[in-house]
Structure formats: C-alpha cells, structure tokens
Design an enzyme around this catalytic site. Structure first.
Site, PDB file in Angstrom:
ATOM      1  CG  ASP A  72      83.703  91.368  53.861  1.00 51.70           C
ATOM      2  OD1 ASP A  72      84.380  90.247  53.929  1.00 51.70           O
ATOM      3  OD2 ASP A  72      83.344  91.958  52.776  1.00 51.70           O
ATOM      4  CE1 TYR A 157      97.208  91.716  50.738  1.00 48.77           C
ATOM      5  CE2 TYR A 157      95.075  91.224  52.047  1.00 48.77           C
ATOM      6  CZ  TYR A 157      95.763  91.277  50.786  1.00 48.77           C
ATOM      7  OH  TYR A 157      95.130  90.652  49.542  1.00 48.77           O
ATOM      8  NE  ARG A 184      88.149  91.168  62.105  1.00 50.41           N
ATOM      9  CZ  ARG A 184      89.390  91.038  61.544  1.00 50.41           C
ATOM     10  NH1 ARG A 184      90.506  90.842  62.141  1.00 50.41           N
ATOM     11  NH2 ARG A 184      89.635  90.692  60.148  1.00 50.41           N
TER      12      ARG A 184
END
Length: 202
Positions: A72, A157, A184
C-alpha cells in the site's frame, strides 16, 4: 517457487520482477492477481499503509496458498499535514483517477512557496506465507511537489514529485533508475532476506 503479488498493476509486477533479477534471486516466478482464480478482495479500510498492505497479503495467501506480497503506497505532503496518505489513490473522490488527483493536489498547493512543498512517497509491503509468516516493511522517498506535471514514465503522483538530489521528476526517470531510488523499490528490497529463505525452503 511461485510468489503472488496481490496486484493487477503491470508496472508493479514489472518492478518486482526487475528487482528480483537485479538482486540475483533466481527461481521465483512472480504472479499477479490476473494469473490466479478470482477471489473476494477485502476493501482497503485500514487507516494505515501497514494495515492495508497486511490485509491484502493475508487475503491473497488465504485464497491461493501461495506466499503473497502486497503493498500500500501513497504520497504524504508536508503542507497538507501528511495527506493524501492512505487516501492517495482516491484523493479526488474517484479511485485511480490519476489526473484528477494530480490536479487537486496542485490546486491545493498553488499558493504554497517552494521551500514548503516537501513530500515523501511512502510504501509499506507485507509478505504473508506458510507457518504464520508475516513481515511488514516500510520504504520512504523524500522530495518535493513541482508546480506542473512533467514526464510520461511511472503512474500516480510521479509527474509532480521531484526526488531529493534530482532536477527531474519521478516520471522522468527510467524504470531502472526508479527501481533503485523509489519507495516501493526500498520496501521490496527489505523483503529480500525473507524471500531468499522461502525460496531456499521451497
């Protein structure tokens, strides 16, 4: 070993596959949700990135029996008190409408001076596997919000996030450059020790 990434996002799948290859972790076949039979996916109702990632990874493991990774992620903007945060994908009110989300953030920051446009991309990744294995890690990538979108790589984004130490936005980096720097990429690398153990025991 088969490893399920609880996502249908082809770019996320590609990123995990590239990281495993770059780190020399052979013998792991990364599958996405499109590669396994459909199962009911719980909505992301947790108030934290960690909670949502764990929820998704548990669902995927319980439904398939495969070691499962879920993430997430979102953007936390200093001038917005850490928002959009877990609401990043639906900040404009429509889930996954990247353009509307970008435009809303830029509008909210229109009068914010350059020195107060700090932000961080945040990613938590959860690994759930056999024998009660549950690991949750967090990666952050600091930078600032630009005044207009730039670049066509990435998603979300990326076009308005300029990483610290760079003159280009995240969306102007190559996928390989982004893998090394991104929130990530940082989070997924923190899972590598556990993935190596799982792979060795499979």
């Amino acid at each position: 070993m088969k490893l399920l990434l609880a996502s249908r996002n082809a770019k996320k799948l590609g990123e995990l596959r590239r990281i495993l290859a770059f780190e020399g972790l052979e013998g792991i076949e990364v599958l996405g949700l499109s590669d396994v039979p459909e199962f009911p996916e719980a909505p992301e109702t947790e108030p934290t990135f960690e909670g949502n990632a764990l929820l998704k990874a548990r669902d995927a493991f319980n439904a398939t029996g495969l070691p499962s990774v879920a993430d997430d992620s979102g953007i936390a903007i200093d001038a917005l008190n850490g928002m959009p945060g877990v609401l990043s994908a639906r900040w404009s009110g429509r889930h996954g409408d990247d353009l509307a989300n970008l435009e809303l953030v830029l509008g909210q920051l229109r009068d914010v001076p350059d020195e107060r446009r700090g932000a961080a991309f945040v990613c938590t990744a959860a690994l759930v596997g056999p024998d009660g294995l549950e690991v949750v890690v967090r990666g952050e990538w600091r930078g600032e919000i630009t005044r207009e979108p730039r670049g066509a790589n990435g998603f979300g984004y990326d076009p308005i996030f300029r990483p610290e130490g760079h003159e280009v936005t995240s969306a102007e980096l190559t996928p390989e450059e982004k893998d090394k720097l991104s929130h990530r990429g940082r989070a997924l690398r923190l899972l590598l020790p556990e993935l190596r153990k799982l792979n060795a025991g499979s």
